[in-house]
Design a protein around this motif. Structure first.
Motif, PDB file in Angstrom:
ATOM      1  N   PRO A 176      78.009  50.026  19.605  1.00 18.88           N
ATOM      2  CA  PRO A 176      76.670  49.528  19.314  1.00 18.88           C
ATOM      3  C   PRO A 176      76.721  48.224  18.514  1.00 18.88           C
ATOM      4  O   PRO A 176      77.780  47.835  17.997  1.00 18.88           O
ATOM      5  CB  PRO A 176      76.075  50.647  18.457  1.00 18.88           C
ATOM      6  N   LEU A 177      75.584  47.575  18.418  1.00 18.37           N
ATOM      7  CA  LEU A 177      75.401  46.441  17.513  1.00 18.37           C
ATOM      8  C   LEU A 177      74.830  46.987  16.215  1.00 18.37           C
ATOM      9  O   LEU A 177      74.024  47.920  16.229  1.00 18.37           O
ATOM     10  CB  LEU A 177      74.441  45.418  18.129  1.00 18.37           C
ATOM     11  N   THR A 178      75.253  46.411  15.085  1.00 16.33           N
ATOM     12  CA  THR A 178      74.890  46.955  13.772  1.00 16.33           C
ATOM     13  C   THR A 178      74.235  45.904  12.878  1.00 16.33           C
ATOM     14  O   THR A 178      74.648  44.744  12.861  1.00 16.33           O
ATOM     15  CB  THR A 178      76.138  47.507  13.066  1.00 16.33           C
ATOM     16  N   ILE A 179      73.234  46.347  12.124  1.00 20.12           N
ATOM     17  CA  ILE A 179      72.623  45.557  11.061  1.00 20.12           C
ATOM     18  C   ILE A 179      72.670  46.407   9.796  1.00 20.12           C
ATOM     19  O   ILE A 179      72.375  47.608   9.837  1.00 20.12           O
ATOM     20  CB  ILE A 179      71.177  45.131  11.429  1.00 20.12           C
ATOM     21  N   LEU A 180      73.076  45.809   8.667  1.00 15.88           N
ATOM     22  CA  LEU A 180      73.309  46.560   7.436  1.00 15.88           C
ATOM     23  C   LEU A 180      72.613  45.899   6.267  1.00 15.88           C
ATOM     24  O   LEU A 180      72.656  44.676   6.101  1.00 15.88           O
ATOM     25  CB  LEU A 180      74.809  46.682   7.184  1.00 15.88           C
ATOM     26  N   THR A 223      71.798  48.298  -0.286  1.00 15.69           N
ATOM     27  CA  THR A 223      71.746  49.761  -0.213  1.00 15.69           C
ATOM     28  C   THR A 223      72.834  50.352   0.680  1.00 15.69           C
ATOM     29  O   THR A 223      73.107  51.553   0.606  1.00 15.69           O
ATOM     30  CB  THR A 223      70.391  50.226   0.333  1.00 15.69           C
ATOM     31  N   LYS A 224      73.410  49.529   1.545  1.00 19.81           N
ATOM     32  CA  LYS A 224      74.410  49.925   2.544  1.00 19.81           C
ATOM     33  C   LYS A 224      73.818  50.815   3.659  1.00 19.81           C
ATOM     34  O   LYS A 224      74.563  51.369   4.461  1.00 19.81           O
ATOM     35  CB  LYS A 224      75.612  50.633   1.897  1.00 19.81           C
ATOM     36  N   GLU A 225      72.499  50.914   3.716  1.00 21.56           N
ATOM     37  CA  GLU A 225      71.872  51.579   4.853  1.00 21.56           C
ATOM     38  C   GLU A 225      72.049  50.697   6.080  1.00 21.56           C
ATOM     39  O   GLU A 225      71.989  49.467   5.972  1.00 21.56           O
ATOM     40  CB  GLU A 225      70.381  51.789   4.583  1.00 21.56           C
ATOM     41  N   PHE A 226      72.288  51.312   7.237  1.00 19.87           N
ATOM     42  CA  PHE A 226      72.471  50.498   8.436  1.00 19.87           C
ATOM     43  C   PHE A 226      71.758  51.130   9.623  1.00 19.87           C
ATOM     44  O   PHE A 226      71.434  52.323   9.633  1.00 19.87           O
ATOM     45  CB  PHE A 226      73.961  50.289   8.739  1.00 19.87           C
ATOM     46  N   TRP A 227      71.501  50.278  10.602  1.00 24.16           N
ATOM     47  CA  TRP A 227      70.827  50.677  11.831  1.00 24.16           C
ATOM     48  C   TRP A 227      71.634  50.135  13.005  1.00 24.16           C
ATOM     49  O   TRP A 227      72.267  49.077  12.903  1.00 24.16           O
ATOM     50  CB  TRP A 227      69.414  50.112  11.892  1.00 24.16           C
ATOM     51  N   GLN A 228      71.620  50.879  14.114  1.00 29.42           N
ATOM     52  CA  GLN A 228      72.431  50.486  15.257  1.00 29.42           C
ATOM     53  C   GLN A 228      71.638  50.559  16.552  1.00 29.42           C
ATOM     54  O   GLN A 228      70.672  51.316  16.684  1.00 29.42           O
ATOM     55  CB  GLN A 228      73.660  51.394  15.360  1.00 29.42           C
ATOM     56  N   SER A 229      72.081  49.763  17.504  1.00 30.95           N
ATOM     57  CA  SER A 229      71.527  49.814  18.853  1.00 30.95           C
ATOM     58  C   SER A 229      72.195  50.940  19.628  1.00 30.95           C
ATOM     59  O   SER A 229      73.121  51.596  19.136  1.00 30.95           O
ATOM     60  CB  SER A 229      71.787  48.484  19.569  1.00 30.95           C
ATOM     61  N   GLU A 230      71.743  51.128  20.838  1.00 27.54           N
ATOM     62  CA  GLU A 230      72.478  51.981  21.762  1.00 27.54           C
ATOM     63  C   GLU A 230      73.789  51.274  22.129  1.00 27.54           C
ATOM     64  O   GLU A 230      73.902  50.050  21.993  1.00 27.54           O
ATOM     65  CB  GLU A 230      71.651  52.234  23.023  1.00 27.54           C
ATOM     66  N   PRO A 231      74.796  51.997  22.582  1.00 20.80           N
ATOM     67  CA  PRO A 231      76.025  51.335  23.038  1.00 20.80           C
ATOM     68  C   PRO A 231      75.698  50.282  24.092  1.00 20.80           C
ATOM     69  O   PRO A 231      74.866  50.508  24.974  1.00 20.80           O
ATOM     70  CB  PRO A 231      76.854  52.481  23.621  1.00 20.80           C
ATOM     71  N   LEU A 232      76.354  49.148  23.990  1.00 23.20           N
ATOM     72  CA  LEU A 232      76.008  48.023  24.870  1.00 23.20           C
ATOM     73  C   LEU A 232      76.288  48.302  26.338  1.00 23.20           C
ATOM     74  O   LEU A 232      75.581  47.803  27.214  1.00 23.20           O
ATOM     75  CB  LEU A 232      76.746  46.757  24.423  1.00 23.20           C
ATOM     76  N   ASN A 233      77.295  49.106  26.622  1.00 24.71           N
ATOM     77  CA  ASN A 233      77.584  49.411  28.021  1.00 24.71           C
ATOM     78  C   ASN A 233      76.494  50.270  28.644  1.00 24.71           C
ATOM     79  O   ASN A 233      76.371  50.328  29.877  1.00 24.71           O
ATOM     80  CB  ASN A 233      78.945  50.091  28.158  1.00 24.71           C
TER      81      ASN A 233
END
Length: 242
Positions: A214-218, A222-232
């Motif tokens: 996935p792509l990640t934003i952090l 706070t070190k909380e992060f959010w992710q996309s679905e796997p790119l494939n």
């Protein structure tokens, strides 16, 4: 609330970029720090650059130079390419740019030229695509290309014996210079992970978006992060850099 958010390697995955912006509920009050490698892999590299340029007009954005961004600049600006680049994501970028007009290409050249080699914030937190090798830090680096090509910083952090105290002579000096170092470049999927990984003071945010991760934003504080679905899965009819 004003946040500082750091984003890992995108590699042409515009759909994932839209997802993480939505999932992190990014607003114009947030500062966005992009760690580089915006292109090469999935089919929307030109559209990713358009998105970033537009985003920078609406809020504070910091754009770090990745090695793939530099390779694209050399191709767009100097007609310089090579087989190795083609085999590591460049081919999809070349195909995508066959549909891009010259005015947009010039806009992208300007954007790529103005990328930063690194960003050091007021809290001594370093943001850099790959790493550095000089034991005295980024200002003393003899080979600036290593800012977007080095892998030894991450390898050093990854291999560090955690029983060695920080004040020991044996503790790597590069890992004492900055409060935190945020990098991309070497995906954590190589150690079978798909979330941001901290080793010593180094945070690796490249969660394998160029491949099957996935792509990640952090959130840096706070070190909380959010992710996309796997790119494939988002680009199920493409191969990315696989």
């Amino acid at each position: 609330m004003h946040r500082k958010l750091v984003i890992g390697d995108i590699h042409g995955g515009l759909r994932a970029l839209h997802q993480i912006m939505d999932r992190a509920k990014v607003t114009t009050d947030d500062t966005l720090i992009f760690l580089g490698d915006y292109v090469d892999g999935w089919s929307e590299s030109p559209q990713v650059l358009d998105f970033l340029i537009d985003k920078s007009k609406k809020q504070e954005c910091i754009f770090i130079r990745g090695n793939h961004d530099q390779l694209l600049l050399q191709w767009l600006d100097e007609s310089k390419d090579n087989l190795q680049w083609y085999q590591h994501g460049g081919e999809s970028t070349v195909l995508a740019y066959s549909k891009v007009n010259s005015a947009t290409k010039q806009k992208h050249i300007s954007f790529l030229r103005n990328l930063q080699n690194y960003y050091l914030d007021e809290h001594n937190r370093l943001f850099i695509h790959a790493g550095f090798t000089n034991l005295n830090g980024i200002e003393y680096e003899y080979f600036p290309r290593l800012f977007y090509w080095d892998r030894t910083l991450w390898e050093t952090a990854l291999a560090l014996d955690t029983s060695i105290p920080r004040d020991s002579f044996l503790y790597p000096k590069r890992l004492k210079l900055y409060k935190e170092i945020y990098i991309g470049h070497t995906p954590v999927t190589k150690i079978e992970q798909t979330i941001p990984i901290q080793k010593a003071c180094v945070w690796n945010i490249d969660t394998g978006a160029a491949f099957n991760g996935p792509l990640t934003i952090l959130d840096i504080d706070t070190k909380e992060f959010w992710q996309s679905e796997p790119l494939n899965e988002l680009y199920f009819n493409e191969k990315g850099r696989n």
